[in-house]
Design a protein around this motif. Structure first.
Motif, PDB file in Angstrom:
ATOM      1  N   UNK A   1      30.311  50.373  41.408  1.00  0.00           N
ATOM      2  CA  UNK A   1      30.073  50.473  39.973  1.00  0.00           C
ATOM      3  C   UNK A   1      30.117  49.063  39.388  1.00  0.00           C
ATOM      4  N   UNK A   2      29.600  48.872  38.159  1.00  0.00           N
ATOM      5  CA  UNK A   2      29.658  47.545  37.524  1.00  0.00           C
ATOM      6  C   UNK A   2      31.087  46.997  37.452  1.00  0.00           C
ATOM      7  N   UNK A   3      32.059  47.860  37.159  1.00  0.00           N
ATOM      8  CA  UNK A   3      33.455  47.419  37.074  1.00  0.00           C
ATOM      9  C   UNK A   3      33.944  46.941  38.442  1.00  0.00           C
ATOM     10  N   UNK A   4      33.606  47.703  39.482  1.00  0.00           N
ATOM     11  CA  UNK A   4      34.033  47.313  40.829  1.00  0.00           C
ATOM     12  C   UNK A   4      33.390  45.999  41.255  1.00  0.00           C
ATOM     13  N   UNK A   5      32.151  45.782  40.826  1.00  0.00           N
ATOM     14  CA  UNK A   5      31.470  44.537  41.169  1.00  0.00           C
ATOM     15  C   UNK A   5      32.170  43.347  40.529  1.00  0.00           C
ATOM     16  N   UNK A   6      32.626  43.526  39.282  1.00  0.00           N
ATOM     17  CA  UNK A   6      33.382  42.464  38.609  1.00  0.00           C
ATOM     18  C   UNK A   6      34.676  42.185  39.369  1.00  0.00           C
ATOM     19  N   UNK A   7      35.371  43.251  39.775  1.00  0.00           N
ATOM     20  CA  UNK A   7      36.627  43.077  40.516  1.00  0.00           C
ATOM     21  C   UNK A   7      36.395  42.322  41.831  1.00  0.00           C
ATOM     22  N   UNK A   8      35.319  42.638  42.499  1.00  0.00           N
ATOM     23  CA  UNK A   8      35.016  41.965  43.765  1.00  0.00           C
ATOM     24  C   UNK A   8      34.679  40.497  43.532  1.00  0.00           C
ATOM     25  N   UNK A   9      33.990  40.216  42.428  1.00  0.00           N
ATOM     26  CA  UNK A   9      33.676  38.826  42.093  1.00  0.00           C
ATOM     27  C   UNK A   9      34.949  38.040  41.818  1.00  0.00           C
ATOM     28  N   UNK A  10      35.864  38.657  41.068  1.00  0.00           N
ATOM     29  CA  UNK A  10      37.146  38.013  40.775  1.00  0.00           C
ATOM     30  C   UNK A  10      37.927  37.760  42.062  1.00  0.00           C
ATOM     31  N   UNK A  11      37.958  38.758  42.934  1.00  0.00           N
ATOM     32  CA  UNK A  11      38.695  38.622  44.196  1.00  0.00           C
ATOM     33  C   UNK A  11      38.137  37.480  45.039  1.00  0.00           C
TER      34      UNK A  11
ATOM     35  N   UNK B   1      43.868  28.720  30.333  1.00  0.00           N
ATOM     36  CA  UNK B   1      43.562  30.009  30.977  1.00  0.00           C
ATOM     37  C   UNK B   1      42.141  30.440  30.657  1.00  0.00           C
ATOM     38  N   UNK B   2      41.562  31.213  31.540  1.00  0.00           N
ATOM     39  CA  UNK B   2      40.286  31.886  31.289  1.00  0.00           C
ATOM     40  C   UNK B   2      40.612  33.308  30.855  1.00  0.00           C
ATOM     41  N   UNK B   3      39.999  33.758  29.764  1.00  0.00           N
ATOM     42  CA  UNK B   3      40.231  35.111  29.260  1.00  0.00           C
ATOM     43  C   UNK B   3      38.957  35.929  29.470  1.00  0.00           C
ATOM     44  N   UNK B   4      39.131  37.084  30.104  1.00  0.00           N
ATOM     45  CA  UNK B   4      37.991  37.927  30.474  1.00  0.00           C
ATOM     46  C   UNK B   4      38.126  39.297  29.830  1.00  0.00           C
ATOM     47  N   UNK B   5      37.024  39.757  29.251  1.00  0.00           N
ATOM     48  CA  UNK B   5      36.960  41.106  28.682  1.00  0.00           C
ATOM     49  C   UNK B   5      35.810  41.848  29.357  1.00  0.00           C
ATOM     50  N   UNK B   6      36.126  42.884  30.119  1.00  0.00           N
ATOM     51  CA  UNK B   6      35.079  43.627  30.815  1.00  0.00           C
ATOM     52  C   UNK B   6      34.379  42.746  31.821  1.00  0.00           C
ATOM     53  N   UNK B   7      33.071  42.543  31.629  1.00  0.00           N
ATOM     54  CA  UNK B   7      32.299  41.704  32.548  1.00  0.00           C
ATOM     55  C   UNK B   7      31.914  40.374  31.910  1.00  0.00           C
ATOM     56  N   UNK B   8      32.662  39.975  30.853  1.00  0.00           N
ATOM     57  CA  UNK B   8      32.367  38.735  30.150  1.00  0.00           C
ATOM     58  C   UNK B   8      33.561  37.774  30.179  1.00  0.00           C
ATOM     59  N   UNK B   9      33.279  36.508  30.395  1.00  0.00           N
ATOM     60  CA  UNK B   9      34.290  35.472  30.229  1.00  0.00           C
ATOM     61  C   UNK B   9      34.261  35.090  28.752  1.00  0.00           C
ATOM     62  N   UNK B  10      35.299  35.491  28.014  1.00  0.00           N
ATOM     63  CA  UNK B  10      35.323  35.223  26.573  1.00  0.00           C
ATOM     64  C   UNK B  10      35.552  33.745  26.274  1.00  0.00           C
ATOM     65  N   UNK B  11      36.549  33.152  26.927  1.00  0.00           N
ATOM     66  CA  UNK B  11      36.915  31.776  26.601  1.00  0.00           C
ATOM     67  C   UNK B  11      37.618  31.113  27.775  1.00  0.00           C
TER      68      UNK B  11
END
Length: 256
Positions: A108-118, A174-184
């Motif tokens: 899923x899109x959420x899982x893809x984000x988690x894998x990218x983070x990992x 710090x990097x702040x992430x919301x969902x699949x976006x890097x906010x700041x």
């Protein structure tokens, strides 16, 4: 149709019609195969159908019989030539669709984000690149990111690793992430004021601090050791490269 051909084969007119039609037909077949390629063969059959219809309308028995017979023969030949190709094409299409469906079901899109983070955290840990990543859950972090640099970019492994590279201007916060976006990026948190057991640097104290006032999940990579830690709800847990992904997903999916 064969009876018409056999009974009239001695007729001079029939022989002339047959010869001309055969030459035109063979020429057309060769032109279709060599010039227009196989995907245009359907147009060839349309012409066949029109000629057959005209022959029937004008009662041209010879021409009708010849065209009908040649059409049947050519159809069989084309079917034999193309049946293997069509079968493989059909099987490949079905296989591709099945694989696409399986991939969609698996990731899923959420899982893809988690894998990218990992993947990013794994590389940061191996290179001992200090990093702190905070993931917004239910508590909005709009006020927190005001002191940082707004990014608003999709989560990307290369971007995360570049931000924390020591030579960049954004690597200290710090990097702040919301969902699949890097906010700041380069966001500074108020560090915890409580006494902590053990040796903790500024990133770990900042991670503790944000975890005390929000439900965000914060991942810290130690610059000295490459150790990975996760801060959540005023507690911190160390992770290995092997179990980080599972631990991180559990924290992100944990309900209030």
């Amino acid at each position: 149709m064969l009876e018409i051909l056999i009974n009239n084969f001695h007729d001079v007119r029939f022989i002339i019609d047959f010869s001309i039609t055969l030459v035109v037909y063979i020429t057309t077949v060769v032109f279709v195969l060599l010039k227009l390629k196989r995907r245009f063969i359907r147009y060839f059959y349309i012409v066949d159908g029109l000629l057959l219809a005209l022959a029937m309308m004008f009662s041209l028995n010879y021409l009708f019989a010849i065209l009908f017979t040649l059409t049947i023969i050519s159809s069989v030949i084309f079917l034999i030539i193309n049946i293997t190709e069509y079968r493989y094409s059909l099987l490949n299409n079905l296989s591709s669709k099945k694989k696409n469906v399986e991939v969609e079901k698996q990731t899923t899109p959420k899982e893809q984000v988690y894998k990218t983070i990992a993947a990013a955290v794994r590389n940061l840990s191996k290179t001992k690149t200090g990093a702190i990543l905070t993931f917004e859950k239910n508590t909005p972090l709009n006020d927190v990111i005001k002191n940082g640099t707004i990014i608003n970019a999709p989560v990307c492994q290369e971007l995360i690793e570049t931000i924390f590279y020591e030579g960049t201007r954004l690597h200290d916060g710090a990097v702040v992430i919301r969902g699949d976006k890097i906010l700041a990026a380069s966001v500074y948190f108020e560090p915890t004021k409580r006494a902590l057991k053990g040796k903790y640097g500024s990133r770990h104290r900042a991670a503790f601090g944000i975890s005390e006032i929000t439900d965000a999940v914060t991942v810290v990579v130690s610059e000295e050791t490459g150790r990975i830690s996760i801060a959540y709800k005023a507690r911190m847990e160390s992770c290995t490269l092997d179990n980080f992904y599972d631990e991180f997903v559990d924290y992100m999916n944990e309900k209030e």
